[in-house]
Design a protein around this motif. Structure first.
Motif, mmCIF file in Angstrom:
data_model
loop_
_atom_site.group_PDB
_atom_site.id
_atom_site.type_symbol
_atom_site.label_atom_id
_atom_site.label_comp_id
_atom_site.label_asym_id
_atom_site.label_seq_id
_atom_site.Cartn_x
_atom_site.Cartn_y
_atom_site.Cartn_z
ATOM 1 N N SER A 1 0.850 -1.192 0.000
ATOM 2 C CA SER A 1 0.000 0.000 0.000
ATOM 3 C C SER A 1 0.884 1.239 0.000
ATOM 4 C CB SER A 1 -0.915 0.007 1.228
ATOM 5 O OG SER A 1 -0.146 0.060 2.413
ATOM 6 N N GLU A 2 0.308 2.360 -0.356
ATOM 7 C CA GLU A 2 1.072 3.596 -0.475
ATOM 8 C C GLU A 2 1.686 4.031 0.851
ATOM 9 O OE1 GLU A 2 -1.475 5.665 -4.117
ATOM 10 O OE2 GLU A 2 -2.109 5.956 -2.030
ATOM 11 N N ALA B 1 7.261 3.225 -2.229
ATOM 12 C CA ALA B 1 7.644 3.825 -3.509
ATOM 13 C C ALA B 1 9.137 3.650 -3.763
ATOM 14 C CB ALA B 1 7.268 5.301 -3.525
ATOM 15 N N VAL C 1 2.620 -0.709 -6.135
ATOM 16 C CA VAL C 1 2.172 0.094 -4.997
ATOM 17 C C VAL C 1 0.752 0.561 -5.295
ATOM 18 C CG1 VAL C 1 2.603 2.143 -3.593
ATOM 19 C CG2 VAL C 1 4.535 0.863 -4.550
ATOM 20 N N PRO D 1 -3.267 2.089 -3.561
ATOM 21 C CA PRO D 1 -3.941 2.718 -2.417
ATOM 22 C C PRO D 1 -4.290 1.661 -1.375
ATOM 23 C CG PRO D 1 -4.826 3.550 -4.478
ATOM 24 C CD PRO D 1 -3.943 2.381 -4.832
#
Length: 254
Positions: free
Chosen positions: A121-122, A164, A175, A177
């Motif tokens: 996830s981000e 990231a 990657v 949400p």
């Protein structure tokens, strides 16, 4: 609470870890995780395993409070439990996709570093705060996620790298949400599971066989220094200061 296994789609087994509040696993939790992942890999109907976690973070490592309360017995158990869980992921007969959200620290690095692919996830961050915990270990696995000199800098400082950043280094597949993490991991698992099951297992064995790093041996070598720090009393002195100025969550293992 604990470790569970589900089968949301044909050919896919999801192993989920849930140890509130921060997924800092006790000795029994690491053992249960190892057993569950191995069972999923042995299942002839399974072609891909997704390793996931409930809560705001993927994994915060070992339960520091358990080690503080039970001393060397808990330290030996944690060492063995982590080694077993990491090996179970690496040696799983089918590919393993790790679905990582929030913090992935300490033992979490051992899990994802042994996985075949990572979807994050981000908000995911990856790091080894081991020196702050009076421990050593999992540099073997962090070195599979980032280049050598970055690994050393992260290890010595206890800093984290973002999802990231790991994506730029090629160790994170995708990657997404946070709300799309499980779907993103299942999408990759579905693509893998569409292949012939027997050939997938042969491919996993072949890839492990050509791995230039013996992850099990290297990690056990690192653990020897963790135990040495424990026997000398150095680890206790560091752990006794752990979390005093870092808040309740940090005391639990983050």
């Amino acid at each position: 609470m604990g470790v569970s296994r589900s089968s949301p789609e044909k050919g896919i087994s999801v192993v989920t870890v849930d140890f509130p509040p921060v997924n800092a696993l006790p000795v029994t939790g690491w053992s249960a995780l190892a057993e569950t992942v191995r069972a999923a890999g042995r299942d002839p109907e399974v072609r891909c395993v997704v390793l996931a976690a409930e809560g705001r973070g993927f994994n915060a490592g070992v339960d520091i409070k358990e080690i503080q309360a039970h001393g060397q017995r808990a330290l030996i158990g944690a060492n063995q439990g982590c080694a077993d869980a990491f090996a179970a992921v690496y040696e799983c007969e089918t590919p393993v996709v790790a679905a990582v959200q929030g913090f992935c620290l300490g033992g979490g690095i051992g899990l994802v570093g042994n996985a075949d692919a990572i979807v994050a996830s981000e908000d995911a961050v990856f790091g080894l705060p081991e020196l702050d915990r009076g421990a050593l270990g999992a540099a073997t696995h962090l070195a599979r996620l980032v280049p050598q000199h970055l690994m050393r800098s992260l290890y010595y400082t206890g800093r984290t790298a973002s999802a990231a950043e790991l994506h730029r280094h090629g160790s994170v597949w995708r990657v997404v949400p946070g709300a799309e993490l499980r779907a993103g991991a299942l999408e990759l698992a579905r693509e893998i599971a569409a292949k012939d099951g027997r050939l997938l297992r042969m491919a996993k064995a072949a890839i492990n066989g050509i791995d230039p790093v013996d992850v099990r041996r290297n990690y056990r070598f690192e653990q020897g220094f963790t135990f040495e720090a424990g026997l000398s009393g150095l680890a206790d002195r560091v752990r006794d200061t752990f979390g005093k100025d870092r808040g309740k969550d940090r005391e639990e293992g983050v």
